[in-house]
Design an enzyme around this catalytic site. Structure first.
Site, short mmCIF file in Angstrom:
data_model
loop_
_atom_site.label_atom_id
_atom_site.label_comp_id
_atom_site.label_asym_id
_atom_site.label_seq_id
_atom_site.Cartn_x
_atom_site.Cartn_y
_atom_site.Cartn_z
N LYS A 1 45.87 37.79 50.76
CA LYS A 1 46.93 37.00 50.10
C LYS A 1 48.09 36.71 51.04
CE LYS A 1 46.09 37.68 45.27
NZ LYS A 1 46.62 37.87 43.94
N LYS B 1 42.29 32.63 40.27
CA LYS B 1 43.25 31.82 39.52
C LYS B 1 44.20 31.13 40.46
CE LYS B 1 44.09 35.31 36.17
NZ LYS B 1 44.64 36.36 36.97
N LYS C 1 35.99 34.25 46.74
CA LYS C 1 35.84 34.60 45.33
C LYS C 1 36.56 33.58 44.46
CE LYS C 1 39.54 37.68 43.83
NZ LYS C 1 39.86 37.54 42.44
P1 ATP Z 1 44.72 35.95 41.39
O1 ATP Z 1 44.02 34.75 41.93
O2 ATP Z 1 46.08 35.65 40.85
O3 ATP Z 1 44.67 37.12 42.33
P2 ATP Z 1 42.41 36.71 39.99
O4 ATP Z 1 41.70 35.53 39.47
O5 ATP Z 1 41.89 37.37 41.22
O6 ATP Z 1 43.92 36.39 40.13
P3 ATP Z 1 43.14 39.08 38.44
O7 ATP Z 1 44.12 38.97 37.37
O8 ATP Z 1 43.67 39.59 39.73
O9 ATP Z 1 42.40 37.71 38.76
O10 ATP Z 1 41.90 39.96 37.97
C1 ATP Z 1 41.60 40.37 36.67
C2 ATP Z 1 40.23 41.00 36.66
O11 ATP Z 1 39.25 40.02 36.95
C3 ATP Z 1 40.03 42.10 37.73
O12 ATP Z 1 39.27 43.16 37.18
C4 ATP Z 1 39.27 41.41 38.82
O13 ATP Z 1 38.47 42.31 39.57
C5 ATP Z 1 38.41 40.45 38.01
N1 ATP Z 1 38.04 39.28 38.81
C6 ATP Z 1 38.90 38.41 39.38
N2 ATP Z 1 38.25 37.44 40.03
C7 ATP Z 1 36.93 37.72 39.87
C8 ATP Z 1 35.73 37.08 40.31
N3 ATP Z 1 35.76 35.99 41.04
N4 ATP Z 1 34.54 37.63 39.96
C9 ATP Z 1 34.48 38.75 39.21
N5 ATP Z 1 35.58 39.40 38.76
C10 ATP Z 1 36.79 38.89 39.08
#
Ligand code: ATP
Ligand code: LTN
Length: 329
Positions: free
Chosen positions: A114, A199, A196
């Site tokens: 990040k 969001k 991955k």
């Molecule tokens: P950001 O992009 O703001 O970091 P994020 O999409 O990575 O957000 P989080 O809120 O950080 O999402 O994660 C919430 C949950 O979703 C966590 O348990 C994380 O491991 C899971 N998660 C996030 N992205 C993925 C993905 N691409 N595949 C599977 N699990 C995910």
């Protein structure tokens, strides 16, 4: 009777939740609800480790709570609350900070990813895993259901808890463990299967939001990158296709092998068309519940207020115990 296992997990209100969040995390929270003692949290203090627009953040907090409920978390069975409604998180985080080494934090991959290419990075982003450890340890958590990207952070929480226990007594903190499903733990971006799905990623074609309407889902899947070749096969050398098959399998509740078998001799276009319909149908019940919740915003606000109240005695007991042990009683 054995004591129920305590489950804790969180999601950031950093934008629209996507199918990666659903498949990797929230779906598993909902499926494991029975027979466990569950606490789920909208981790807004984590979201501000990167800049946020105040109005958008406020909206995203409520939206993320709605998503969690719509995806199957039952407020009668699970506590759902907003992190900043419980001041104990930040207080325990400070204590844990004083038991965490800089070197440990510099090894965290999320911070590196990040912070990459950014001119300035907040101390909060560096310290993020300690706040996450506080979230988990505050509730005497046994199990932390997360996607694969969070495994390293849960392991750090274990290390910090172990260190505190060996210094102040083994009954100070419960040592948690990550629970990560083998399939779907890392859904990849639709536009780049090496990254991955996230969001905060740029390019809205890279993810499918849980709110996306049927046409948007069809368009995004049609545009999703594929690998060279034309057959539907599953393998490490076909990462884009493997990702699409994983998504198919999650929503159709069908084994990847069986899907591959069924698409023998068929091409990408047909597979993608069917995948789009499977996702559209899979999201339909969640979207219907979201519509209901949109029409009753007072309900979600009440769930969150009740949740913060139910979380309070657990959080304050742990914090009090830790403070006593370390001489801050
Ligand atoms: P950001 O992009 O703001 O970091 P994020 O999409 O990575 O957000 P989080 O809120 O950080 O999402 O994660 C919430 C949950 O979703 C966590 O348990 C994380 O491991 C899971 N998660 C996030 N992205 C993925 C993905 N691409 N595949 C599977 N699990 C995910
Ligand atoms: N760091 C996690 C969100 C998160 C979390 C937690 C997950 C914050 N605190 C406690 C599980 C337990 C993320 O970025 N997905």
């Amino acid at each position: 009777m054995d004591k129920k296992k305590r489950v804790f997990s969180g999601i950031q209100p950093s934008g629209s939740a996507h199918i990666g969040n659903y498949i990797g995390a929230i779906r598993n929270w909902a499926a494991g609800q029975e027979g466990k003692d569950n606490i789920f949290c909208v981790v807004d203090l984590h979201a501000i480790t990167v800049p946020q627009d105040p109005k958008e953040l406020e909206e995203n907090i409520l939206e993320t709570a709605k998503i969690i409920i719509a995806a199957g978390i039952d407020p009668e069975k699970s506590i759902l609350f907003v992190q900043s409604d419980r001041p104990e998180h930040a207080e325990l985080a400070w204590i844990l900070n004083c038991h965490t080494q800089m070197g440990e934090l510099s090894r965290m991959t999320q911070y590196k990813e990040k912070g990459e290419g950014k001119q300035s990075v907040s101390a909060g982003l560096f310290d993020y895993p300690v706040l996450m450890a506080a979230d988990i340890l505050l509730y005497d958590t046994d199990e932390v259901p997360v996607g694969d990207d969070q495994k390293q952070h849960v392991e750090l929480a274990r290390d910090i808890a172990g260190r505190i226990n060996s210094r102040y007594g083994k009954d100070t903190l419960v040592i948690p463990k990550p629970t990560i499903k083998k399939e779907g733990a890392r859904i990849m971006s639709l536009s780049d299967p090496k990254k991955k799905m996230a969001k905060s990623a740029k390019g809205e074609n890279s993810y499918i939001a849980l709110r996306d309407d049927a046409d948007t889902i069809r368009r995004k899947i049609k545009k999703a990158v594929t690998d060279s070749g034309s057959e539907i096969v599953y393998g490490k050398d076909k990462p884009a296709l493997a990702n699409l098959l994983t998504i198919y399998s999650a929503f159709a509740d069908e084994k990847i092998q069986d899907i591959v078998e069924r698409y023998k001799g068929k091409g990408y276009a047909e597979f993608k068309q069917d995948l789009a319909e499977v996702v559209v149908q899979g999201l339909a019940p969640i979207q219907a519940r979201l519509d209901d919740l949109d029409n009753d915003p007072g309900y979600v606000v009440k769930v969150l207020a009740d949740g913060a109240q139910k979380a309070a005695p657990i959080a304050s007991a742990t914090l009090g115990r830790v403070k006593n042990k370390i001489g801050l009683g």
